[in-house]
Design a protein around this motif. Structure first.
Motif, PDB file in Angstrom:
ATOM      1  N   GLU A 124       0.830  -1.206   0.000  1.00  0.00           N
ATOM      2  CA  GLU A 124       0.000   0.000   0.000  1.00  0.00           C
ATOM      3  C   GLU A 124       0.865   1.257   0.000  1.00  0.00           C
ATOM      4  O   GLU A 124       0.576   2.213  -0.717  1.00  0.00           O
ATOM      5  CB  GLU A 124      -0.944  -0.007   1.208  1.00  0.00           C
ATOM      6  N   ARG A 125       1.911   1.258   0.773  1.00  0.00           N
ATOM      7  CA  ARG A 125       2.816   2.411   0.793  1.00  0.00           C
ATOM      8  C   ARG A 125       3.468   2.612  -0.568  1.00  0.00           C
ATOM      9  O   ARG A 125       3.646   3.752  -1.018  1.00  0.00           O
ATOM     10  CB  ARG A 125       3.868   2.228   1.889  1.00  0.00           C
ATOM     11  N   ALA A 126       3.813   1.514  -1.238  1.00  0.00           N
ATOM     12  CA  ALA A 126       4.408   1.619  -2.576  1.00  0.00           C
ATOM     13  C   ALA A 126       3.405   2.223  -3.551  1.00  0.00           C
ATOM     14  O   ALA A 126       3.758   3.077  -4.377  1.00  0.00           O
ATOM     15  CB  ALA A 126       4.866   0.252  -3.064  1.00  0.00           C
ATOM     16  N   LYS A 127       2.151   1.813  -3.466  1.00  0.00           N
ATOM     17  CA  LYS A 127       1.111   2.367  -4.340  1.00  0.00           C
ATOM     18  C   LYS A 127       0.919   3.856  -4.073  1.00  0.00           C
ATOM     19  O   LYS A 127       0.726   4.640  -5.005  1.00  0.00           O
ATOM     20  CB  LYS A 127      -0.210   1.618  -4.135  1.00  0.00           C
ATOM     21  N   GLN A 128       0.979   4.244  -2.808  1.00  0.00           N
ATOM     22  CA  GLN A 128       0.848   5.661  -2.467  1.00  0.00           C
ATOM     23  C   GLN A 128       1.998   6.468  -3.048  1.00  0.00           C
ATOM     24  O   GLN A 128       1.803   7.585  -3.529  1.00  0.00           O
ATOM     25  CB  GLN A 128       0.779   5.839  -0.948  1.00  0.00           C
ATOM     26  N   ARG A 129       3.198   5.904  -3.024  1.00  0.00           N
ATOM     27  CA  ARG A 129       4.345   6.596  -3.623  1.00  0.00           C
ATOM     28  C   ARG A 129       4.152   6.752  -5.125  1.00  0.00           C
ATOM     29  O   ARG A 129       4.463   7.792  -5.691  1.00  0.00           O
ATOM     30  CB  ARG A 129       5.635   5.824  -3.334  1.00  0.00           C
ATOM     31  N   GLN A 130       3.658   5.689  -5.759  1.00  0.00           N
ATOM     32  CA  GLN A 130       3.402   5.769  -7.201  1.00  0.00           C
ATOM     33  C   GLN A 130       2.369   6.853  -7.488  1.00  0.00           C
ATOM     34  O   GLN A 130       2.505   7.603  -8.447  1.00  0.00           O
ATOM     35  CB  GLN A 130       2.920   4.423  -7.744  1.00  0.00           C
ATOM     36  N   ALA A 131       1.364   6.938  -6.654  1.00  0.00           N
ATOM     37  CA  ALA A 131       0.325   7.948  -6.847  1.00  0.00           C
ATOM     38  C   ALA A 131       0.886   9.357  -6.683  1.00  0.00           C
ATOM     39  O   ALA A 131       0.376  10.302  -7.285  1.00  0.00           O
ATOM     40  CB  ALA A 131      -0.822   7.715  -5.867  1.00  0.00           C
ATOM     41  N   ARG A 132       1.904   9.510  -5.897  1.00  0.00           N
ATOM     42  CA  ARG A 132       2.547  10.824  -5.699  1.00  0.00           C
ATOM     43  C   ARG A 132       3.613  11.072  -6.766  1.00  0.00           C
ATOM     44  O   ARG A 132       4.423  11.970  -6.635  1.00  0.00           O
ATOM     45  CB  ARG A 132       3.169  10.896  -4.318  1.00  0.00           C
ATOM     46  N   LYS A 133       3.646  10.230  -7.779  1.00  0.00           N
ATOM     47  CA  LYS A 133       4.555  10.358  -8.917  1.00  0.00           C
ATOM     48  C   LYS A 133       5.998   9.991  -8.575  1.00  0.00           C
ATOM     49  O   LYS A 133       6.907  10.357  -9.298  1.00  0.00           O
ATOM     50  CB  LYS A 133       4.510  11.763  -9.518  1.00  0.00           C
ATOM     51  N   LEU A 134       6.201   9.284  -7.456  1.00  0.00           N
ATOM     52  CA  LEU A 134       7.519   8.754  -7.172  1.00  0.00           C
ATOM     53  C   LEU A 134       7.648   7.445  -7.921  1.00  0.00           C
ATOM     54  O   LEU A 134       6.707   6.662  -8.006  1.00  0.00           O
ATOM     55  CB  LEU A 134       7.713   8.513  -5.668  1.00  0.00           C
ATOM     56  N   VAL A 135       8.806   7.193  -8.472  1.00  0.00           N
ATOM     57  CA  VAL A 135       8.993   5.986  -9.263  1.00  0.00           C
ATOM     58  C   VAL A 135       9.232   4.810  -8.323  1.00  0.00           C
ATOM     59  O   VAL A 135      10.210   4.776  -7.606  1.00  0.00           O
ATOM     60  CB  VAL A 135      10.193   6.140 -10.229  1.00  0.00           C
ATOM     61  N   ILE A 155      12.584  -0.096  -4.614  1.00  0.00           N
ATOM     62  CA  ILE A 155      11.878   1.025  -3.971  1.00  0.00           C
ATOM     63  C   ILE A 155      12.873   1.921  -3.254  1.00  0.00           C
ATOM     64  O   ILE A 155      12.851   3.140  -3.401  1.00  0.00           O
ATOM     65  CB  ILE A 155      10.816   0.520  -2.981  1.00  0.00           C
ATOM     66  N   GLU A 156      13.760   1.315  -2.496  1.00  0.00           N
ATOM     67  CA  GLU A 156      14.742   2.092  -1.746  1.00  0.00           C
ATOM     68  C   GLU A 156      15.624   2.895  -2.692  1.00  0.00           C
ATOM     69  O   GLU A 156      15.895   4.070  -2.454  1.00  0.00           O
ATOM     70  CB  GLU A 156      15.576   1.183  -0.852  1.00  0.00           C
ATOM     71  N   ALA A 157      16.041   2.292  -3.802  1.00  0.00           N
ATOM     72  CA  ALA A 157      16.894   2.976  -4.763  1.00  0.00           C
ATOM     73  C   ALA A 157      16.171   4.166  -5.402  1.00  0.00           C
ATOM     74  O   ALA A 157      16.766   5.218  -5.651  1.00  0.00           O
ATOM     75  CB  ALA A 157      17.365   2.007  -5.844  1.00  0.00           C
ATOM     76  N   SER A 158      14.881   4.033  -5.654  1.00  0.00           N
ATOM     77  CA  SER A 158      14.160   5.092  -6.347  1.00  0.00           C
ATOM     78  C   SER A 158      13.639   6.184  -5.425  1.00  0.00           C
ATOM     79  O   SER A 158      13.410   7.302  -5.841  1.00  0.00           O
ATOM     80  CB  SER A 158      13.011   4.514  -7.173  1.00  0.00           C
ATOM     81  N   THR A 159      13.451   5.836  -4.123  1.00  0.00           N
ATOM     82  CA  THR A 159      12.847   6.830  -3.220  1.00  0.00           C
ATOM     83  C   THR A 159      13.774   7.231  -2.090  1.00  0.00           C
ATOM     84  O   THR A 159      13.516   8.200  -1.401  1.00  0.00           O
ATOM     85  CB  THR A 159      11.558   6.270  -2.601  1.00  0.00           C
ATOM     86  N   GLY A 160      14.802   6.470  -1.849  1.00  0.00           N
ATOM     87  CA  GLY A 160      15.713   6.767  -0.756  1.00  0.00           C
ATOM     88  C   GLY A 160      15.269   6.181   0.567  1.00  0.00           C
ATOM     89  O   GLY A 160      15.945   6.342   1.561  1.00  0.00           O
ATOM     90  N   SER A 161      14.097   5.532   0.624  1.00  0.00           N
ATOM     91  CA  SER A 161      13.643   4.902   1.868  1.00  0.00           C
ATOM     92  C   SER A 161      12.583   3.873   1.586  1.00  0.00           C
ATOM     93  O   SER A 161      12.012   3.845   0.497  1.00  0.00           O
ATOM     94  CB  SER A 161      13.078   5.954   2.822  1.00  0.00           C
ATOM     95  N   ILE A 162      12.343   3.060   2.578  1.00  0.00           N
ATOM     96  CA  ILE A 162      11.252   2.080   2.507  1.00  0.00           C
ATOM     97  C   ILE A 162      10.213   2.489   3.509  1.00  0.00           C
ATOM     98  O   ILE A 162      10.466   2.863   4.593  1.00  0.00           O
ATOM     99  CB  ILE A 162      11.753   0.655   2.800  1.00  0.00           C
TER     100      ILE A 162
END
Length: 162
Positions: A124-135, A155-162
């Motif tokens: 769910e957190r990953a989907k929320q990141r995608q919705a915020r336009k984070l890759v 996820i960690e590589a693209s956002t800097g955190s999990i």
């Protein structure tokens, strides 16, 4: 009493210090179960661990395999266990008898279980990141460990955190 408070001791000197210790005082930084917890238990010393530690009770039983202390009782507990050698040894030996349980494979299994327990939340957190336009890539459809770990690394590589 012969009390030795030391910091900055490493290698062979640290090993020798642990081998002769009767009581090891451990104060974690973030309430975690750190290496000293297991090093002191393996050496046969009585572990004094700060009360309220979040992780140590997952591995050892307070009052049975280690002593919980706080700022109000540290000194009185130290005196008590220095004067009651049989009780000190009993608790230290109970903890040492469990050392074989604390292996890398056990810790890895515990980590994977924690991920499994929170898998839905992580998705769910990953989907929320995608919705915020984070890759962030789509999660794998199965709970297979290696695929999951690869996905979490992405996820960690693209956002800097999990």
């Amino acid at each position: 009493y012969h009390i030795s408070i030391q910091t900055g001791v490493f290698g062979d000197a640290y090993q020798k210090l642990m081998q002769r210790a009767r009581i090891v005082f451990n104060r974690s930084i973030r309430g975690e179960c750190n290496k000293r917890t297991f090093e002191s238990v393996a050496s046969g010393a009585l572990l004094f661990q700060e009360a309220g530690n979040r992780e140590v009770p997952d591995y050892l039983r307070p009052g049975k395999e280690y002593v919980e202390y706080n700022q109000d009782n540290l000194e009185s507990l130290l005196i008590y266990y220095l004067e009651h050698e049989t009780e000190r040894q009993s608790i230290a030996q109970a903890a040492k008898a469990r050392v074989h349980e604390f292996s890398f494979s056990r810790f890895l299994g515990d980590c994977l279980q924690k991920i499994d327990n929170r898998w839905s939340e992580l998705c769910e957190r990953a989907k929320q990141r995608q919705a915020r336009k984070l890759v962030a890539p789509n999660p794998p459809s199965t709970n297979v460990g290696p695929q999951r770990m690869e996905w979490l690394n992405q996820i960690e590589a693209s956002t800097g955190s999990i």
